[in-house]
Design a protein around this motif. Structure first.
Motif, PDB file in Angstrom:
ATOM      1  N   MET A  57     -50.099  58.867  -2.329  1.00  0.00           N
ATOM      2  CA  MET A  57     -49.817  59.387  -0.996  1.00  0.00           C
ATOM      3  C   MET A  57     -49.566  60.893  -1.051  1.00  0.00           C
ATOM      4  O   MET A  57     -50.061  61.652  -0.208  1.00  0.00           O
ATOM      5  CB  MET A  57     -48.614  58.681  -0.376  1.00  0.00           C
ATOM      6  N   TYR A  58     -48.829  61.335  -2.050  1.00  0.00           N
ATOM      7  CA  TYR A  58     -48.553  62.768  -2.182  1.00  0.00           C
ATOM      8  C   TYR A  58     -49.830  63.532  -2.544  1.00  0.00           C
ATOM      9  O   TYR A  58     -50.093  64.610  -2.006  1.00  0.00           O
ATOM     10  CB  TYR A  58     -47.467  62.992  -3.234  1.00  0.00           C
ATOM     11  N   VAL A  59     -50.617  62.959  -3.453  1.00  0.00           N
ATOM     12  CA  VAL A  59     -51.886  63.600  -3.814  1.00  0.00           C
ATOM     13  C   VAL A  59     -52.793  63.696  -2.595  1.00  0.00           C
ATOM     14  O   VAL A  59     -53.367  64.752  -2.293  1.00  0.00           O
ATOM     15  CB  VAL A  59     -52.582  62.810  -4.944  1.00  0.00           C
ATOM     16  N   GLY A  60     -52.919  62.585  -1.874  1.00  0.00           N
ATOM     17  CA  GLY A  60     -53.801  62.563  -0.711  1.00  0.00           C
ATOM     18  C   GLY A  60     -53.356  63.506   0.383  1.00  0.00           C
ATOM     19  O   GLY A  60     -54.169  64.209   0.992  1.00  0.00           O
ATOM     20  N   ALA A  61     -52.053  63.538   0.648  1.00  0.00           N
ATOM     21  CA  ALA A  61     -51.541  64.390   1.719  1.00  0.00           C
ATOM     22  C   ALA A  61     -51.765  65.867   1.407  1.00  0.00           C
ATOM     23  O   ALA A  61     -52.197  66.643   2.270  1.00  0.00           O
ATOM     24  CB  ALA A  61     -50.057  64.116   1.932  1.00  0.00           C
TER      25      ALA A  61
END
Length: 718
Positions: free
Chosen positions: A515-519
């Motif tokens: 989620m952090y990578v994608g965001a």
């Protein structure tokens, strides 16, 4: 004239290797941290509700019957049919509420909702999961409900009549749906799907959203500075049109391919209109086509036709321009590629149709029919053939990088790399070749990698390179500036588009770090597209656009750059990719709004430009025809924005209102589990859906001008 040496092809190649290496490296960690499939789900007294094998078989049949092109699980799938995860969760809630003496789920009663949650929470016991008797009652209710919904009542839900009458298969499907509900209750999905009093977004959803803002501040400024410097460095470079010789007979043969692709575009549009019509009525003005064209079939054929005519246009246009890059092509070679491309396309389309209607037995439905995965639903045979074709064209473009005039060589090399990257993504989409992945999360990991290898990783460099070369040849952009634009865009698109695939991993059970990578990374997809909007405007404002051909190139660049760019930036990366917003907008009509301005304008319009260029250089289009084609591009852009502004975004607003009030389960329903009318049957929703006809008809006028223009010129006697 600048020479052909440039560092950009090396950088683009390094980016391509990097992104695939990163996904290969992270696969082990990801696959060892996904939700386990329990050996059994049992009640406290030992009654077995379903087994792990049942879950795997449920996923198998979910794909076999094309239900992912109808509805979704954990928000992954079609935009019309119910989300089977949240819908099943609602039936479990109903059972718990009834056991407490309530007629309906008491969402506003905090004490009662706490009791319902306690009754539904699973209790892991080694490899098993123990659930309450109330949970078991909800499971049996779901089996009975889906037996009716997918059997005798399936046509009412816009599926093939009596789609699934085998109750054992329905039980497998319900086991699969219930398992996805269980992993949501066990907090594997960051609080998704939103269920008032039961599930809500976790803190990670908010923290990752802040990460997007920080990433923009840290990275956008340096990239903007680089672009500004290159503008200053290259702005006064000499520009002069390059005169191209008339096309030979082999090149002219490609025009028939473009006309065929135009007809495919027309059929795609008709299927899109029919598919949207099914939102409001099970018949087409009194004619019921569900036995041969149910919703999941029409939807799959609609977007597959878009993928096919666009991809085949690029390959065919490559054949048209290869002689200008020093690569000779023969009529036999052109005919063979057109025949093979058409055969693969027809095999794909008929495979999907026959597979979803149940006419292809196991295991062949997965290989020559449809994999049953949203977007990547092509049979694996067709994907492997397409991989080979793309590999061949990557080789031809590499060959062109050795034979072309010096200024064109870096562009040819970047095209070779981009097509090779798309080929690698296509191969990933064919895995594991003979049968579906047993694990949903593993499947999603690879499925989205393939999708992003197309629309957000390697397709943008292909489109931008082709348009930049055309602008350079027309004398509108200096070679060094065009190359800087292409190199920066290709590198940033490949890195952000491929690593940014992680924004599809937020809520489907993959590890939270994604989620952090994608965001952080996916929001940067907007950066190169934002610059492309600026490039298009600057080229237009620079002036010195004199010929009809130059005006046509700039018009299409503006429609694609501004129209498609806004579709990606405003309705996509800067909007629905933010985890907090994505949580509530996931798989809603807001996502369709993004797709319906980004895909047709950013990829469809440049593809149509390739048709126009080929017809003009072949002497089939006059200056008067070019003026019509410019109007067609503008009309197409207006049509798609009318779709979004009149229907898709208003529907998204209505959906989020209902989601906040009732929960995610309601926003894609024809009927509720209790039999009441669902979201799609609310009068205001029906009226908003019908408004889409305005945008559809406007876009159809633009497409008709192009399609009939090509056919008229091809059939006209010399």
């Amino acid at each position: 004239m600048p020479n052909g040496k440039s560092v950009w092809p090396t950088i683009v190649l390094a980016a391509t290797v990097l992104v695939y290496a990163a996904y290969a490296f992270m696969a082990y960690y990801t696959f060892t941290h996904i939700p386990p499939i329990p050996s059994e789900v049992v009640t406290a007294n030992g009654t077995v509700l379903f087994t792990g094998r049942d879950v795997v078989l449920g996923k198998y049949y979910f794909q076999k019957y094309g239900l992912m092109d109808y509805g979704s699980v954990l928000g992954m799938g079609g935009y019309f049919g119910v989300d089977f995860t949240s819908y099943t969760l609602r039936m479990l809630e109903d059972a718990a509420a009834h056991s407490l003496g309530f007629d309906a789920v008491p969402q506003n009663n905090a004490t009662a909702m706490a009791a319902i949650k306690a009754a539904l929470l699973p209790d892991p016991d080694g490899g098993k999961i123990v659930v309450s008797d109330v949970f078991a009652k909800g499971f049996y209710d779901a089996v009975n409900y889906y037996s009716q919904m997918l059997g005798p009542d399936s046509a009412e839900y816009r599926l093939k009549p009596y789609l699934i009458t085998n109750k054992t298969i329905v039980r497998y499907l319900t086991a699969y749906f219930t398992w996805t509900a269980l992993i949501a209750l066990e907090n594997y999905t960051n609080g998704f799907p939103y269920t008032p009093g039961l599930l809500a977004p976790t803190n990670n959803v908010l923290y990752a959203s802040w990460g997007m803002i920080i990433a923009i501040l840290l990275i956008v400024m340096p990239m903007a500075a680089y672009v500004f410097i290159k503008f200053l460095d290259y702005w006064r470079d000499p520009r002069s049109p390059i005169q191209l010789p008339p096309p030979n007979e082999a090149q002219r043969l490609t025009l028939w391919g473009f006309a065929l692709f135009g007809l495919a575009l027309g059929v795609q549009g008709l299927l899109g209109g029919y598919t949207m019509h099914l939102y409001t009525d099970a018949s087409l003005y009194g004619v019921n086509l569900l036995s041969i064209l149910p919703f999941n079939v029409s939807r799959a054929l609609h977007y597959n036709l878009a993928i096919l005519w666009i991809a085949l246009t690029w390959l065919t246009f490559s054949l048209f321009v290869f002689p200008y890059f020093g690569v000779n092509v023969s009529k036999r070679q052109v005919a063979a590629v057109l025949a093979l491309g058409t055969a693969v396309a027809l095999g794909d389309l008929f495979g999907i149709w026959l597979s979803y209607l149940g006419y292809i037995p196991a295991p062949w439905w997965f290989i020559v029919g449809s994999q049953g995965r949203d977007v990547i639903d092509q049979g694996t045979l067709w994907l492997l053939l397409l991989t080979a074709v793309l590999g061949y064209f990557s080789y031809l473009w590499y060959k062109a990088s050795k034979t072309a005039a010096e200024p064109l060589r870096p562009f040819a090399k970047i095209l070779s790399i981009a097509i090779a990257g798309a080929a690698a993504g296509t191969f990933v989409g064919a895995l594991p070749v003979v049968a579906p992945w047993p694990d949903f999360q593993v499947d999603e990991y690879f499925r989205w990698m393939t999708i992003h290898a197309y629309v957000e990783g390697f397709w943008p460099p292909i489109v931008v390179t082709v348009v930049a070369v055309l602008l350079f040849i027309a004398g509108l952009v200096p070679q060094r500036l065009a190359l800087a634009v292409v190199g920066l865009d290709a590198t940033s698109e490949i890195i952000t588009g491929m690593i940014g695939t992680a924004h599809h991993y937020y809520f489907n059970g993959l590890p939270t770090f994604w989620m952090y990578v994608g965001a952080i990374v996916s929001v940067l997809e907007a950066v190169p597209l934002g610059f492309m909007i600026i490039y298009a405007i600057v080229v237009w404002r620079r002036g010195e656009i004199r010929t009809e051909f130059q005006k046509t190139l700039v018009t299409y660049a503006l429609v694609a750059g501004i129209g498609g760019g806004i579709g990606v930036v405003v309705f996509g990366a800067a909007f629905i990719n933010a985890p907090f917003l994505n949580y509530f907008l996931h798989d809603a009509q807001s996502t369709m709004a993004h797709a319906h301005v980004a895909f047709p304008l950013a990829y469809g319009v440049p593809s149509i430009l390739m048709w126009v260029v080929a017809f003009y250089l072949s002497g089939k289009f006059s200056d008067r025809d070019l003026r019509l084609m410019r109007w067609a591009a503008v009309i197409i852009g207006v049509g798609f924005y009318l779709q979004v502004l009149l229907t898709l975004e208003p529907l998204g607003v209505l959906q989020i209102q209902q989601e906040l009030a009732k929960g995610y389960w309601f926003i894609k329903t024809l009927y509720t589990p209790s039999g009441a009318l669902g979201f799609w049957q609310e009068p205001v929703v029906v009226n908003v859906v019908w408004l889409r006809m305005i945008g559809d008809l406007v876009a159809a006028v633009g497409f008709a001008v192009v399609i009939f223009g090509m056919l008229a010129r091809l059939l006209k006697r010399q």
